[in-house]
Scaffold this motif. Structure first.
Motif, short mmCIF file in Angstrom:
data_model
loop_
_atom_site.label_atom_id
_atom_site.label_comp_id
_atom_site.label_asym_id
_atom_site.label_seq_id
_atom_site.Cartn_x
_atom_site.Cartn_y
_atom_site.Cartn_z
N ASP B 82 1.02 -1.23 0.04
CA ASP B 82 -0.04 0.02 0.07
C ASP B 82 0.87 1.13 0.04
O ASP B 82 1.58 1.51 0.97
CB ASP B 82 -0.88 0.06 1.24
CG ASP B 82 -1.91 1.04 1.15
OD1 ASP B 82 -2.10 1.95 0.24
OD2 ASP B 82 -2.69 1.25 2.19
N PRO B 83 0.92 2.11 -1.06
CA PRO B 83 1.77 3.23 -1.12
C PRO B 83 1.41 4.25 0.01
O PRO B 83 2.34 5.27 0.04
CB PRO B 83 1.56 3.70 -2.60
CG PRO B 83 0.68 2.59 -3.19
CD PRO B 83 0.03 1.76 -2.45
N ALA B 84 0.02 4.15 0.48
CA ALA B 84 -0.38 5.16 1.40
C ALA B 84 0.06 4.83 2.78
O ALA B 84 -0.08 5.47 3.72
CB ALA B 84 -1.90 5.30 1.47
N LEU B 86 2.59 4.62 5.81
CA LEU B 86 3.81 5.41 5.85
C LEU B 86 4.67 4.70 6.87
O LEU B 86 5.95 5.10 6.86
CB LEU B 86 3.39 6.81 6.97
CG LEU B 86 2.32 7.70 6.34
CD1 LEU B 86 2.04 8.79 7.41
CD2 LEU B 86 2.78 8.21 5.17
N HIS B 90 2.07 2.74 11.95
CA HIS B 90 0.94 3.38 11.25
C HIS B 90 -0.11 2.12 10.89
O HIS B 90 -1.24 2.25 11.10
CB HIS B 90 1.62 4.29 9.95
CG HIS B 90 0.27 4.58 9.09
ND1 HIS B 90 0.27 4.84 7.81
CD2 HIS B 90 -1.08 5.30 9.54
CE1 HIS B 90 -0.78 5.42 7.37
NE2 HIS B 90 -1.70 5.70 8.47
N ASN B 94 -3.38 2.18 12.70
CA ASN B 94 -4.76 2.90 11.88
C ASN B 94 -5.32 1.89 10.93
O ASN B 94 -6.10 2.53 10.16
CB ASN B 94 -3.99 4.10 11.16
CG ASN B 94 -3.51 5.21 12.22
OD1 ASN B 94 -3.97 5.01 13.33
ND2 ASN B 94 -2.58 5.91 11.81
N TYR B 95 -4.80 0.67 10.55
CA TYR B 95 -5.36 0.02 9.58
C TYR B 95 -6.29 -0.98 10.09
O TYR B 95 -6.08 -2.17 10.66
CB TYR B 95 -4.33 -0.85 8.82
CG TYR B 95 -3.62 0.13 7.74
CD1 TYR B 95 -3.05 1.14 7.99
CD2 TYR B 95 -4.01 -0.33 6.39
CE1 TYR B 95 -2.39 1.98 7.08
CE2 TYR B 95 -3.45 0.32 5.17
CZ TYR B 95 -2.56 1.69 5.59
OH TYR B 95 -2.08 2.27 4.72
N HIS B 148 -8.45 -0.94 3.23
CA HIS B 148 -9.75 -0.07 3.70
C HIS B 148 -10.78 -0.98 4.18
O HIS B 148 -11.41 -0.60 5.60
CB HIS B 148 -10.35 0.71 2.58
CG HIS B 148 -9.20 1.55 1.67
ND1 HIS B 148 -8.75 2.62 2.22
CD2 HIS B 148 -8.80 1.41 0.53
CE1 HIS B 148 -7.97 3.12 1.41
NE2 HIS B 148 -7.78 2.24 0.30
#
Lengths: 244, 244, 244
Positions: B82-84, B86, B90, B94-95, B148
């Motif tokens: 996932d390029p998003a 960090l 993270h 946050n996932y 997501h």
């Protein structure tokens, strides 16, 4: 304030709502203060204090005129465009799409200031609480309606113009093949139906419509409608015959 | 530990995150301990005590080397694909797709031990908190990315191979006509796009791709792409011409 | 009560569940009392007191025989139609679709009594907690199965007949062009697959089937199957040849 009149009216009809309406609407001096309180209440948890979030949100809303003006345009968009919206007060209290969008405006502001880890944490809380996942780097115009909102995903390099309406389950996604500028650019006044996926660095022109469940992999010219999976174009204002 | 260095770096940049980062990352002696704490915090509620869940999760992670190795592979998959994403920190914090997947690994372990009611309760809490519904009997390999994640549903007899990427809104479902072995088998390295539904006891071969919004009702050979509703096959590595 | 026997059996197998099962099932004198307690627990928050909600829900369930009879039919539908449902107790405790549906029955009752702001607040809490958004004015028959349920949206003027099964991600939506009577009418015994969108004031006849991911914009005759995006009709009991 019109919104407080609506809230007072609801409380007089339904005294059970008194505590709720005082906490979220009637005890605040401004719309921004009410919204900072509401979002901090919803996004706080055991290890993310309400006080910290409230200060952060209130500070962002006080400092940034652009967010304040977008909030007003967003509320008007919900009230004007959704026949099921009873009042401005109803929009603020009960539309998780509106709440997620205003939270995004704040964490986008934090992202632009270089506060990435904080912005990503707030993105994650919004994904958890509202089931709406908007990357803090995405750019979203004002007067935007997120209706129902569950399952919406908007990627890092997406751009959404003013007065766009986005139904639930919509994805503005990447192809997964690359980094860099990889998400859609949505023009002004576009309507994107429930469950539609728009994938890749493509352009949906102003006033275009994307049908429910459409999977759009190609540019959509202005004022044109895209439907189907994969989507094809089915007519436009200047070319009213359809390609069906 | 690399992840704690990342967390310490984020706290020095953003002191507001200090309490959050200490609670979830910096105060723990190992990744497994941090994850047991995080999942117990998120899945506990009034009638499901944090202490009970923490003991249960920590015990499962200590006892089962297979889960521990899958967790490491999953974190790497998120960070690499996932390029998003960090940082590893993270991903963990946050996932919600990562969090739901690791919770699944624990309640699958409980299911296999014959603790069905407990496993189903945890499945239900994950569906409520993360909007991800994975049946505890489903079998999922390691190095899996749930990106997501909102709206993902994986049925009881589904099997997912290693290194699969599953976007939000994906269903691995049954036809509703029968009990027994009724869900898809997904090979290694498959990529399943946003909102795709794969329905019935069918096989998606290794390295295949399923397009966003595709509704797949037939077997997909290895390294082949399926798109559309209902899905058709559009070429493969050995047969690069497409059927479009 | 059969359900309490199931709960007691689960507790004897799994003592960890004791507190949870006592709170939600074993301490209550009736199914309605248990359900009022469960929904009030899940939908309460800082500014919406458990006690207020419990009184409200318990009162609605005591007063309205039609809701009580629908609840029994709904539980039976889940247990009979979902092969993954282990017991009635499992359905009540762990199916967020069932929980969201029974909450809808209560807030629909409040809406019909003219208590719009309260009904809309509860709709919003259900959308937030369960990711299921049912307008309080929609009319839904009994014996309805909402399976998995994440992302379901049902509009203001939709009507759903008895014994309908609705999978996750289903939309019964409007075209966005107008107010008034603008949502679908779903006949008895219809099955709507995962992620299907049925849009506009159209009719889906009794016993019809709507495939996963279908986007239905036209009437579907009784006992006919609709698939695709946009959906076409593919055969019926009286006309078994398909239009594929």
């Amino acid at each position: 304030m019109k919104i407080q009149q609506e809230a007072a009216h609801d409380v007089s009809d339904e005294p059970l709502l008194s505590k709720h309406m005082h906490a979220f609407i009637l005890s605040h001096g401004s719309l921004e203060e009410a919204l900072a309180f509401l979002l901090a209440t919803k996004l706080a948890n055991t290890n993310l204090d309400f006080d910290v979030l409230y200060e952060l949100f209130w500070d962002a809303l006080r400092s940034c005129a652009k967010i304040r003006s977008a909030i007003c345009a967003d509320i008007k968009a919900v009230k004007d465009r959704d026949p099921a919206c009873l009042s401005y007060c109803h929009c603020i209290l009960n539309y998780k799409g509106f709440q997620a969008c205003e939270a995004y405006r704040i964490f986008h502001y934090l992202w632009v200031q270089g506060r990435q880890p904080l912005a990503c944490l707030l993105q994650s809380r919004v994904a958890e609480v509202f089931a709406v996942d908007i990357h803090p780097a995405a750019k979203i115009g004002k007067g935007v309606l997120f209706d129902h909102a569950t399952g919406v995903v908007i990627g890092e390099t997406a751009v959404v113009g003013d007065n766009v309406a986005i139904l639930h389950g919509v994805t503005l996604g990447g192809t997964g093949k690359q980094g860099g500028d990889r998400h859609p650019k949505i023009g002004e006044g576009v309507l994107i139906g429930a469950g539609a996926s728009i994938i890749g660095n493509i352009r949906v022109g102003e006033g275009a419509k994307v049908g429910a469940g459409a999977v759009v992999l190609i540019d959509v010219p202005p004022r044109t409608t895209a439907v189907g999976c994969p989507a094809r174009l089915v007519g436009s204002r200047t070319n009213p015959s359809t390609l069906k």
